[in-house]
Design a protein around this motif. Structure first.
Motif, PDB file in Angstrom:
ATOM      1  N   PHE A  54       0.605  50.015  54.356  1.00 22.60           N
ATOM      2  CA  PHE A  54       0.520  50.896  55.521  1.00 22.60           C
ATOM      3  C   PHE A  54       1.704  50.679  56.458  1.00 22.60           C
ATOM      4  O   PHE A  54       2.351  51.631  56.911  1.00 22.60           O
ATOM      5  N   VAL A  55       2.003  49.416  56.752  1.00 24.98           N
ATOM      6  CA  VAL A  55       3.131  49.089  57.637  1.00 24.98           C
ATOM      7  C   VAL A  55       4.442  49.574  57.024  1.00 24.98           C
ATOM      8  O   VAL A  55       5.299  50.156  57.716  1.00 24.98           O
ATOM      9  N   THR A  56       4.602  49.358  55.723  1.00 25.87           N
ATOM     10  CA  THR A  56       5.827  49.786  55.046  1.00 25.87           C
ATOM     11  C   THR A  56       6.005  51.299  55.120  1.00 25.87           C
ATOM     12  O   THR A  56       7.078  51.805  55.456  1.00 25.87           O
ATOM     13  N   SER A  57       4.937  52.049  54.809  1.00 21.35           N
ATOM     14  CA  SER A  57       5.011  53.512  54.804  1.00 21.35           C
ATOM     15  C   SER A  57       5.205  54.068  56.205  1.00 21.35           C
ATOM     16  O   SER A  57       6.009  54.989  56.416  1.00 21.35           O
ATOM     17  N   LEU A  58       4.465  53.522  57.178  1.00 19.85           N
ATOM     18  CA  LEU A  58       4.536  54.067  58.533  1.00 19.85           C
ATOM     19  C   LEU A  58       5.870  53.727  59.191  1.00 19.85           C
ATOM     20  O   LEU A  58       6.420  54.541  59.944  1.00 19.85           O
ATOM     21  N   THR A  59       6.406  52.550  58.910  1.00 15.83           N
ATOM     22  CA  THR A  59       7.720  52.207  59.450  1.00 15.83           C
ATOM     23  C   THR A  59       8.773  53.196  58.971  1.00 15.83           C
ATOM     24  O   THR A  59       9.673  53.583  59.717  1.00 15.83           O
ATOM     25  N   GLU A  60       8.644  53.643  57.721  1.00 18.88           N
ATOM     26  CA  GLU A  60       9.612  54.593  57.175  1.00 18.88           C
ATOM     27  C   GLU A  60       9.502  55.962  57.831  1.00 18.88           C
ATOM     28  O   GLU A  60      10.513  56.588  58.169  1.00 18.88           O
TER      29      GLU A  60
ATOM     30  N   ALA B  84       9.164  39.395  53.895  1.00 18.44           N
ATOM     31  CA  ALA B  84       9.323  40.849  54.051  1.00 18.44           C
ATOM     32  C   ALA B  84       8.627  41.344  55.306  1.00 18.44           C
ATOM     33  O   ALA B  84       9.177  42.151  56.068  1.00 18.44           O
ATOM     34  N   MET B  85       7.413  40.865  55.569  1.00 13.91           N
ATOM     35  CA  MET B  85       6.676  41.314  56.760  1.00 13.91           C
ATOM     36  C   MET B  85       7.348  40.821  58.047  1.00 13.91           C
ATOM     37  O   MET B  85       7.375  41.531  59.063  1.00 13.91           O
ATOM     38  N   ALA B  86       7.906  39.611  58.011  1.00 10.29           N
ATOM     39  CA  ALA B  86       8.645  39.118  59.177  1.00 10.29           C
ATOM     40  C   ALA B  86       9.871  39.981  59.445  1.00 10.29           C
ATOM     41  O   ALA B  86      10.222  40.267  60.604  1.00 10.29           O
ATOM     42  N   ALA B  87      10.531  40.434  58.366  1.00  7.26           N
ATOM     43  CA  ALA B  87      11.681  41.323  58.529  1.00  7.26           C
ATOM     44  C   ALA B  87      11.268  42.653  59.139  1.00  7.26           C
ATOM     45  O   ALA B  87      11.983  43.228  59.972  1.00  7.26           O
ATOM     46  N   PHE B  88      10.095  43.173  58.756  1.00  7.65           N
ATOM     47  CA  PHE B  88       9.584  44.395  59.377  1.00  7.65           C
ATOM     48  C   PHE B  88       9.361  44.191  60.876  1.00  7.65           C
ATOM     49  O   PHE B  88       9.703  45.055  61.692  1.00  7.65           O
ATOM     50  N   ALA B  89       8.763  43.064  61.227  1.00  5.91           N
ATOM     51  CA  ALA B  89       8.510  42.786  62.642  1.00  5.91           C
ATOM     52  C   ALA B  89       9.815  42.738  63.422  1.00  5.91           C
ATOM     53  O   ALA B  89       9.930  43.316  64.519  1.00  5.91           O
ATOM     54  N   LEU B  90      10.819  42.074  62.871  1.00  6.07           N
ATOM     55  CA  LEU B  90      12.117  41.987  63.537  1.00  6.07           C
ATOM     56  C   LEU B  90      12.764  43.358  63.651  1.00  6.07           C
ATOM     57  O   LEU B  90      13.262  43.752  64.721  1.00  6.07           O
TER      58      LEU B  90
ATOM     59  N   GLY C  82      14.506  48.967  55.698  1.00 12.48           N
ATOM     60  CA  GLY C  82      14.562  49.477  54.334  1.00 12.48           C
ATOM     61  C   GLY C  82      14.717  48.371  53.307  1.00 12.48           C
ATOM     62  O   GLY C  82      14.118  48.420  52.228  1.00 12.48           O
ATOM     63  N   VAL C  83      15.515  47.358  53.633  1.00  7.87           N
ATOM     64  CA  VAL C  83      15.668  46.202  52.745  1.00  7.87           C
ATOM     65  C   VAL C  83      14.327  45.500  52.576  1.00  7.87           C
ATOM     66  O   VAL C  83      13.924  45.134  51.454  1.00  7.87           O
ATOM     67  N   ALA C  84      13.618  45.292  53.690  1.00 11.39           N
ATOM     68  CA  ALA C  84      12.295  44.664  53.624  1.00 11.39           C
ATOM     69  C   ALA C  84      11.343  45.498  52.774  1.00 11.39           C
ATOM     70  O   ALA C  84      10.526  44.956  52.010  1.00 11.39           O
ATOM     71  N   ALA C  85      11.460  46.820  52.882  1.00 14.40           N
ATOM     72  CA  ALA C  85      10.601  47.701  52.084  1.00 14.40           C
ATOM     73  C   ALA C  85      10.888  47.550  50.597  1.00 14.40           C
ATOM     74  O   ALA C  85       9.968  47.568  49.777  1.00 14.40           O
ATOM     75  N   GLY C  86      12.172  47.405  50.239  1.00 12.86           N
ATOM     76  CA  GLY C  86      12.515  47.214  48.839  1.00 12.86           C
ATOM     77  C   GLY C  86      11.853  45.979  48.256  1.00 12.86           C
ATOM     78  O   GLY C  86      11.320  45.997  47.137  1.00 12.86           O
ATOM     79  N   LEU C  87      11.857  44.890  49.009  1.00 15.32           N
ATOM     80  CA  LEU C  87      11.184  43.666  48.573  1.00 15.32           C
ATOM     81  C   LEU C  87       9.680  43.881  48.458  1.00 15.32           C
ATOM     82  O   LEU C  87       9.047  43.486  47.481  1.00 15.32           O
ATOM     83  N   ALA C  88       9.112  44.520  49.496  1.00 11.53           N
ATOM     84  CA  ALA C  88       7.653  44.680  49.542  1.00 11.53           C
ATOM     85  C   ALA C  88       7.156  45.587  48.416  1.00 11.53           C
ATOM     86  O   ALA C  88       6.194  45.251  47.714  1.00 11.53           O
ATOM     87  N   TRP C  89       7.810  46.740  48.229  1.00 14.86           N
ATOM     88  CA  TRP C  89       7.342  47.676  47.214  1.00 14.86           C
ATOM     89  C   TRP C  89       7.421  47.079  45.819  1.00 14.86           C
ATOM     90  O   TRP C  89       6.547  47.327  44.976  1.00 14.86           O
TER      91      TRP C  89
END
Length: 405
Positions: free
Chosen positions: A37-43, A98-104, A126-133
């Motif tokens: 959810f965080v990955t998709s909504l951040t995008e 990856a989640m810490a990178a999203f927060a930052l 986007g880099v964090a998303a690549g790792l997460a996905w």
């Protein structure tokens, strides 16, 4: 294809470690779903706040829209090399990073007053998303007994339609009620909540042994991987061409004020599609993939032929959502199955092509909108879905087999 489960091949987890587990680890899977959810909504969140974001940064809406594009570019450029470089990392450590990178990234986006800094923060996201996905679907498989793996991925991927149908409208409402920066700070809070939940509830899993990591870029040679990647690229491209410009299309139909309700129907149908996928994917992956692609094609045809009938637009939105909702789960599962020992590599390539398709769909849709008008969008979707259906039907032996290994 190996007759053994690809999960045992790619996870480094011995079969006896999960023999006694017969149920879904629901708390852990919900934590992973919140990460999705965080990955998709951040995008997608910038799409709902573009005017205010652009005004604050001193750029036009077109330039502000590049905050979405640069995110996809960050994912597309880094998913494969970063997945290879971190293959030996323990899975929990990698997800937390990856989640810490999203927060930052979301925090920097919220406080930045400089357009270049905002773009840099979005690229980091986007880099964090690549790792997460590349990680999340495989992580769900490794935590779950083999007969429930499809259902587990369906639970985790629920985060996508929830983000699109509820998260974006909620973030847009919050931005209008307060400030667009508040919406991004809320994303930081959610990312930190994921960190806490993962620490508390998600079991760790090992990375890949060095000998497997060295072969990670050879996944394209595995039978079935290329058909799955082709279907992913074209299916997502078709979806994005229409989804990115759905507001413009509805305005063309005289339904400019109905974007919210239409997307709500789409989102509710997507959730139904995910539920059906989770219930049936273990034995029906091929049938579900064909059905999903066919439903999207039928929805496009309805929008092209009956766009003057407003009720038909809602029916088409429901068919579209029902066909699309299970697609992330189906394609991630197909990539993992086809990849076998190189499942993580196959899924990293899938993530890369997914984001290439999203960026390409935005560009192609914009070109069609400017050159041929909004009425051309559903017909372009229908044209793109034809080869998707052909490849899925043809990949009976590998990629989308009649019986899963």
């Amino acid at each position: 294809m190996s007759t053994r489960s690809p999960v045992h091949e790619s996870s480094g987890t011995l079969p006896h470690q999960r023999v006694g587990r017969r149920e879904l680890p629901l708390s852990a899977l919900l934590a992973l779903a919140l990460a999705v959810f965080v990955t998709s909504l951040t995008e997608t969140l910038p799409a709902g706040v573009l005017p205010a974001l652009g005004a604050d940064l001193g750029v036009g809406e077109s330039a502000a829209g590049q905050t979405v594009t640069v995110y996809a570019v960050g994912t597309a450029l880094t998913a494969i090399p970063l997945t290879a470089a971190t293959a030996a990392w323990r899975r929990k450590r990698l997800l937390l990073a990856a989640m810490a990178a999203f927060a930052l990234a979301n925090t920097v986006t919220a406080v930045s007053s400089a357009y270049p800094l905002t773009l840099a923060a979005r690229f980091l996201a986007g880099v964090a998303a690549g790792l997460a996905w590349a990680l999340l679907a495989g992580y769900a498989r490794r935590l779950t007994p083999v007969h429930l793996q499809g259902r587990a991925i369906a639970i985790v991927m629920t985060g996508i339609p929830v983000a699109l149908s509820l998260g974006v409208p909620a973030g847009t409402f919050l931005a209008r009620a307060t400030d667009w920066r508040t919406a991004f700070l809320a994303m930081t809070v959610l990312a930190l909540a994921v960190v806490g939940w993962v620490v508390a509830a998600v079991p760790d899993q090992p990375g890949q042994p060095p000998e497997r990591r060295e072969r990670i870029l050879g996944a394209l040679s595995v039978p079935g991987v290329v058909p799955v990647l082709f279907v992913t690229l074209v299916f997502v491209l078709a979806h994005t061409v229409l989804y990115a410009y759905v507001a413009s299309f509805l305005d063309h139909l005289g339904m400019g004020g109905s974007t919210g309700p239409v997307l709500l129907v789409f989102g509710a149908a997507s959730l139904a599609g995910i539920w059906a996928t989770g219930a049936l994917i273990h034995d029906r992956l091929r049938v579900l993939t064909i059905a999903g692609a066919a439903l999207v094609a039928v929805a496009a045809a309805v929008l092209g032929l009956l766009s003057g009938v407003h009720a038909a637009v809602y029916v088409a939105a429901g068919l579209w959502g029902l066909g699309w909702g299970g697609a992330p789960t189906l394609l991630q599962t197909a990539a993992g199955d086809a990849g076998g020992e190189r499942a993580d590599a196959a899924q990293a390539m899938l993530v890369t092509l997914w984001n290439v398709a999203m960026a390409g769909g935005g560009v192609l849709g914009g070109v069609l909108l400017a050159g041929a008008g909004a009425g051309s969008l559903p017909w372009s979707v229908l044209a793109l879905m034809a080869p998707v259906l052909a490849v899925v039907v043809g990949a009976r032996a590998h990629g989308f087999p009649a019986r899963r290994a």
